[in-house]
Design an enzyme around this catalytic site. Structure first.
Site, PDB file in Angstrom:
ATOM      1  N   PRO A   1     -66.380  29.524  35.787  1.00 32.86           N
ATOM      2  CA  PRO A   1     -65.537  28.935  34.772  1.00 32.86           C
ATOM      3  C   PRO A   1     -66.253  28.066  33.760  1.00 32.86           C
ATOM      4  O   PRO A   1     -67.169  27.326  34.088  1.00 32.86           O
ATOM      5  CB  PRO A   1     -64.583  28.063  35.575  1.00 32.86           C
ATOM      6  CG  PRO A   1     -65.115  28.026  36.960  1.00 32.86           C
ATOM      7  CD  PRO A   1     -66.397  28.748  36.998  1.00 32.86           C
ATOM      8  N   GLU A   2     -65.771  28.165  32.558  1.00 35.10           N
ATOM      9  CA  GLU A   2     -66.099  27.204  31.508  1.00 35.10           C
ATOM     10  C   GLU A   2     -64.798  26.469  31.179  1.00 35.10           C
ATOM     11  O   GLU A   2     -63.811  26.651  31.883  1.00 35.10           O
ATOM     12  CB  GLU A   2     -66.673  27.924  30.284  1.00 35.10           C
ATOM     13  CG  GLU A   2     -67.938  28.679  30.625  1.00 35.10           C
ATOM     14  CD  GLU A   2     -68.612  29.313  29.423  1.00 35.10           C
ATOM     15  OE1 GLU A   2     -68.303  28.925  28.289  1.00 35.10           O
ATOM     16  OE2 GLU A   2     -69.453  30.200  29.637  1.00 35.10           O
TER      17      GLU A   2
END
Length: 271
Positions: free
Chosen positions: A2-3
DNA sequence: ACCGCTGTTCTCCG
DNA sequence: TCGGAGAACAGCGG
């Protein structure tokens, strides 16, 4: 993996899952996930979710005075399962009053969970060092220039430096640079104001796109066969640029693979 | 079999 | 102090 957008979706999803519900108890499997702090505060968590914040890629949840920091690392994600269903690589579990279980699933164990007093969440190392978050704090071009305009780092490396700007990772840094028409290897301090403006807009666009892509009932990052790469430049090395058909190139920068279009993202400064 | 990977942190080096 | 390179963490898929 994830970002900012994926973490933000995780936050929203958790809020939804906890809405009108109570946390009955937690369970932890002894792994690196709990590499900092002690187990006791995690075991104490219970009751309604009273607050769910995100800063950069860090989630900070509060159950009254007791708080929880979660970082998804590369492969962490929250999933909700029916009672009794086991989840591979489940490292921590949150049992709801319905009997349903929210699992923190993380095969590679790059993620981290740490429980502590709610008021101490913001003081955690990692959280405290974070730079400006484009969604939480806003980010106009002046602020962007303030954040990364003085460093000699390559532009893409600077964008990914969480202490300068919180939330961009390898994908969205590349996406933002492509949208702004900037070469990832430009020196951050060399940009013109025109370029700063373009980059600030591009960052917001990339994050918005990420949020819209990921929105859904379940947090699902798994790449499925046949599902097309949704990104403009990331992961497209060797294929024609979506804008100009030039062959997309890639190289290693700060230990990460960078994708860019040599034509759309020339090194030349735009005044 | 080997490499790479939506991340962070640490060490070593200049 | 800054910046760059490499390693470590660990599993899976190409």
């Amino acid at each position: 993996m994830p970002e900012l957008p994926e973490v933000e979706i995780a936050r929203r999803t958790l809020v939804r899952w906890f809405e009108g519900r109570e946390l009955v108890r937690t369970e932890a499997t002894k792994t690196r996930t709990f590499r900092s702090g002690t187990a006791a505060p995690f075991a104490k968590l219970k009751g309604p979710l009273t607050k769910a914040d995100r800063r950069g890629k860090y989630l900070m949840l509060q159950f009254g005075d007791e708080g929880l920091m979660a970082h998804l690392g590369m492969t962490g994600k929250f999933v909700k399962r029916s009672p009794g269903v086991d989840e591979p690589y489940s490292r921590a579990r949150f049992v709801l009053d319905t009997g349903e279980v929210i699992h923190f699933r993380d095969p590679r164990l790059f993620g981290e969970i740490l429980a502590t007093k709610s008021e101490l969440l913001g003081e955690l190392p990692g959280v405290k060092k974070l730079g400006r978050d484009p969604l939480v704090d806003g980010l106009d071009w002046h602020q962007l220039k303030d954040a990364i305009g003085k460093t000699k780092l390559d532009l893409k490396v600077a964008l990914m430096d969480q202490t300068r700007l919180a939330g961009l990772g390898n994908i969205h840094a590349a996406e933002a640079l492509f949208r702004a028409g900037l070469h990832p290897g430009r020196k951050a301090k060399s940009l013109s104001d025109t370029e700063w403006k373009a980059l600030a807009r591009a960052i917001h666009k990339s994050l918005e796109f990420g949020l819209s892509e990921q929105d859904g009932e379940e947090i699902e990052y798994v790449e499925e066969p046949g599902v097309e790469n949704p990104f403009l430049i990331y992961g497209r090395a060797g294929t024609p640029c979506r804008k100009c058909k030039t062959k997309v190139k890639s190289y290693t920068q700060g230990g990460r693979t960078t994708h860019f279009c040599p034509k759309c993202q020339s090194k030349k400064r735009k005044p």
